[in-house]
Design a protein around this motif. Structure first.
Motif, PDB file in Angstrom:
ATOM      1  N   MET A 139      -1.124   5.094   5.746  1.00  0.00           N
ATOM      2  CA  MET A 139      -0.753   6.212   6.619  1.00  0.00           C
ATOM      3  C   MET A 139      -1.348   7.516   6.102  1.00  0.00           C
ATOM      4  SD  MET A 139       0.837   5.941   9.394  1.00  0.00           S
ATOM      5  CE  MET A 139       1.711   7.477   9.663  1.00  0.00           C
ATOM      6  N   SER A 140      -1.311   7.689   4.794  1.00  0.00           N
ATOM      7  CA  SER A 140      -1.819   8.923   4.208  1.00  0.00           C
ATOM      8  C   SER A 140      -3.303   9.090   4.506  1.00  0.00           C
ATOM      9  CB  SER A 140      -1.565   8.896   2.697  1.00  0.00           C
ATOM     10  OG  SER A 140      -2.033  10.069   2.101  1.00  0.00           O
ATOM     11  N   VAL A 160       7.134   2.647   5.582  1.00  0.00           N
ATOM     12  CA  VAL A 160       6.781   2.081   4.294  1.00  0.00           C
ATOM     13  C   VAL A 160       7.946   1.203   3.897  1.00  0.00           C
ATOM     14  CG1 VAL A 160       6.131   2.533   1.917  1.00  0.00           C
ATOM     15  CG2 VAL A 160       5.403   4.094   3.723  1.00  0.00           C
ATOM     16  N   THR A 175       4.763   5.475  -4.932  1.00  0.00           N
ATOM     17  CA  THR A 175       4.474   4.053  -5.153  1.00  0.00           C
ATOM     18  C   THR A 175       3.169   3.825  -5.907  1.00  0.00           C
ATOM     19  OG1 THR A 175       3.386   3.819  -3.004  1.00  0.00           O
ATOM     20  CG2 THR A 175       5.758   3.375  -3.077  1.00  0.00           C
ATOM     21  N   GLY A 199       2.422  12.935   5.886  1.00  0.00           N
ATOM     22  CA  GLY A 199       1.809  11.744   6.480  1.00  0.00           C
ATOM     23  C   GLY A 199       1.720  10.500   5.622  1.00  0.00           C
ATOM     24  N   THR A 259       0.827  -1.206   0.000  1.00  0.00           N
ATOM     25  CA  THR A 259       0.000   0.000   0.000  1.00  0.00           C
ATOM     26  C   THR A 259       0.866   1.262   0.000  1.00  0.00           C
ATOM     27  OG1 THR A 259      -0.228  -0.314   2.380  1.00  0.00           O
ATOM     28  CG2 THR A 259      -2.070  -1.021   1.015  1.00  0.00           C
ATOM     29  N   GLY A 260       2.158   1.105   0.176  1.00  0.00           N
ATOM     30  CA  GLY A 260       3.139   2.144  -0.114  1.00  0.00           C
ATOM     31  C   GLY A 260       2.925   3.512   0.509  1.00  0.00           C
ATOM     32  N   GLY A 261       2.327   3.590   1.685  1.00  0.00           N
ATOM     33  CA  GLY A 261       2.129   4.888   2.320  1.00  0.00           C
ATOM     34  C   GLY A 261       0.676   5.343   2.272  1.00  0.00           C
ATOM     35  N   LEU A 262      -0.134   4.655   1.459  1.00  0.00           N
ATOM     36  CA  LEU A 262      -1.527   5.081   1.313  1.00  0.00           C
ATOM     37  C   LEU A 262      -2.324   4.908   2.607  1.00  0.00           C
ATOM     38  CD1 LEU A 262      -3.702   6.145  -0.637  1.00  0.00           C
ATOM     39  CD2 LEU A 262      -4.201   3.788  -1.267  1.00  0.00           C
TER      40      LEU A 262
END
Lengths: 424, 424
Positions: free
Chosen positions: A296-297, A314, B300, B292, A291-294
């Motif tokens: 957390m985002s 990540v 990504t 964030g 999910t590459g940061g999504l």
């Protein structure tokens, strides 16, 4: 008097060539449709037309033949491309007259920045004969409100902030005064973890009866990304009684669908989870791969999320999993990066590293490449470790392309947190 | 024969009550407008209408009076809400006739899953008299292509995959055969780091001349999130010559705007940066605070990004900055979390931790709270450390709400990486 017929239907025409070739979110029409619904006025059609005087005119004429209220947004600027005023004047055979007060207001606006008003801006002071000017404290383009043969024509500027402030004043003022006593009431519920047809199967026996009830309740099922929405609407002059009926109907649907319902007030999953964490004084940390940061985002999209989101890693490469989330190379070698064991280790690793109450680990294959016969593209393992250190883990297979797999994986991870927190 | 007049203009009508109250991206009309432009057919208007037979009919009648091609999308399913076929039949006074081949095809579709076709699905086999059936290998709703008094009416299913496959066949087939020899050509350029009015100032002296050139070139400036788009369009029968003229015009604009132009082929910033990193065999790692996870998520988003994205840390709390990105507590105490020194330390920390060639650090105040008189909401410090270990750092102040600040900060960070890589 025909002028006193309450307004029932509306159409929106957004003017601007750039809107025809754009995939941008159309937030204006959503806002306007909600404000109109609040007055019992139903949005029938919304259209987009380019900066072409004849095309705007014809579209407007047709809309005025169909609806009680026609709202045109945009095309009120000072340039040659701004043709809304002219097109409406053509259609209604009304002259445009320069309003001295608007000229002065625009001049003052420029003067405050030490500038002289460019000559082209005079065009923005042209008002349809008989229209009420709607001043624009946030920009140079004033709006216009016109009653014409029992119908209402509204010209609003395109920028959302300017449009919204102006619409709110019109709703409280001349538009509200022309609306009937009926109101359009709505209730929504969001469901996750089930398909649209499954939700329909559970709810259709209930809502199909309401179509013939008095007052009638309409239900729409709508598949959004990672969730299903049920919209209930009802038209009534007795807002209080209708509100109760609508709540009752919604509660029956909630009972039929069960705990897969996650929101009854339009809040999205990240907001629901965030509110639960904040209320319970719990903190969260995330280690995510595919999910590459999504994830957390989405968690940090929520204002105030710094109260409960500690941080995240990540861990895209195996090397990063080892370094950032303390995954042991042996575990990776034994189970492979996409495995329930690694998902749990990611959740445990980031939880102990940050000292968060809750740890989440996500690993999977978002595609388009990287799939294998046993772990095809869309395979995602998700682990949640609760405040007692107990881990839950699931492996899911999501359909769709890379973006869909990634989004659904974050939705499933947030939903696991929601269920875990709700159960504690 | 009027039937042989080439088709010049088109309108799209999307049918579905759920589309009226939705902010979802309208990808269908963008796809259709591009395919139409490829045939030299200009999209004039796009509309959305609810599932109301009379409303669809009137809207369709008006559209057919205005445009050569009317495309209706959606409302071709088997339920009571699916009214597109009926509304078009009403408007054209044409009977609907059951097509035995479609019934058989839908029956086979159900049979493959071991199911019998529900009776309601027969409705999907109703065809406008005289229409060509467009089979749908991806779903049960077939499309229809009808020539009517020199105009073309096209009924397409709503799901994008089904619609796109069908439209491509129509373009290659009966629609393409009716189009003229003129083609609509486009060129785009994306610019970042400048305001819309600044870009206009630089380019307007050039493009204002092209409006009167032969063939004429139209230019539209459009402000997207974090970037400005310039669209050039030209209509010509000589695609090759026009393509050259368009490229020449675009190159003049590029020369006027300079290195703030980051894309000439529609690729977005994360793709541009990703391609540069991949070509040069460089790897990247990110430590982000106020964004964030959004910066990592954008990096990504690109398929194949695992080749150059090693990993990242989302260091939301000070504690997480210390733990995940090796920031020293003294540095935080001395400079404050939102500072150029901390941005550089984040970039250096994540770079050395992951062994990436390039490290990026982002720290700032996304809002709505947390601002101070010296560091208001929107203040963001961004650092990029290059493969030699040299750091560049900038502090920017972004306007708008939380989402805007976050997005613009990721755009500025990616642009700093782009410029740094381009210079090496």
């Amino acid at each position: 008097m025909t002028d006193e017929r309450p307004l029932r239907t509306a159409e929106i025409i957004a003017v601007g060539s750039e809107l025809l070739g754009s995939t941008r979110l159309d937030t204006n029409s959503l806002f306007l449709s909600e404000r109109l619904a609040g007055l019992g006025i139903e949005l029938r059609t919304k259209s987009v037309v380019g900066d072409d005087r004849a095309a705007i005119r014809t579209l407007f004429e047709h809309a005025l033949a169909r609806a009680d209220v026609v709202i045109l947004t945009g095309g009120l600027g000072p340039t040659d491309d701004d043709l809304t005023r002219d097109a409406v004047a053509d259609a209604l055979a009304l002259p445009l007259e320069e309003d001295a007060a608007i000229v002065e207001m625009i001049e003052r606006r420029f003067a405050r920045r030490g500038l002289r008003m460019p000559a082209v801006n005079r065009k923005q002071a042209l008002v349809l004969k008989g229209a009420t000017v709607l001043t624009n404290p946030l920009g140079t383009a004033p709006g216009q409100f016109l009653e014409h043969l029992g119908r209402v024509v509204l010209l609003l500027p395109g920028p959302p902030r300017e449009l919204q402030a102006m619409m709110d004043r019109v709703v409280a003022g001349p538009l509200g005064a022309r609306a009937g006593h009926e109101r359009l009431l709505r209730a929504v519920m969001f469901v996750t973890g089930r398909s649209e047809s499954h939700v329909e199967e559970l709810t259709q026996p209930l809502y199909s009866r309401w179509r013939d009830s008095e007052p009638r309740i309409d239900t729409t099922i709508l598949a959004g990304p990672g969730h299903i929405e049920l919209h209930l609407t009802m038209r009534s002059e007795d807002a209080e009684r209708a509100g109760e009926a609508l709540t009752q109907a919604r509660d029956q649907l909630v009972a039929a669908v069960g705990p897969d319902v996650f929101s009854l007030d339009g809040r999205h999953m990240e907001q629901v989870v965030g509110d639960m964490l904040r209320e319970r004084n719990l903190t969260i940390a995330v280690a995510e791969s595919c999910t590459g940061g999504l994830l957390m985002s989405r968690l940090t999209d929520v204002p105030g999320s710094s109260a409960y989101v500690l941080g995240g890693a990540v861990a895209y490469s195996n090397h990063a999993k080892i370094l950032l989330a303390d995954i042991s190379p042996d575990l990776l070698a034994e189970h492979g990066a996409v495995s329930e064991a690694v998902a749990v280790a990611l959740a445990e690793g980031i939880r102990s590293k940050t000292g968060a109450n809750i740890g989440v680990g996500v690993t999977g294959i978002a595609g388009p490449t990287g799939g294998t016969p046993t772990k095809p593209v869309g395979t995602v393992s998700i682990a949640v470790v609760d405040p007692n250190g107990t881990a839950r883990v699931r492996t899911l297979l999501f359909p769709g392309g890379r973006a869909q797999v990634r989004f659904q994986a974050t939705q499933a991870a947030l939903d696991m947190v929601r269920r875990m927190v709700a159960a504690t």
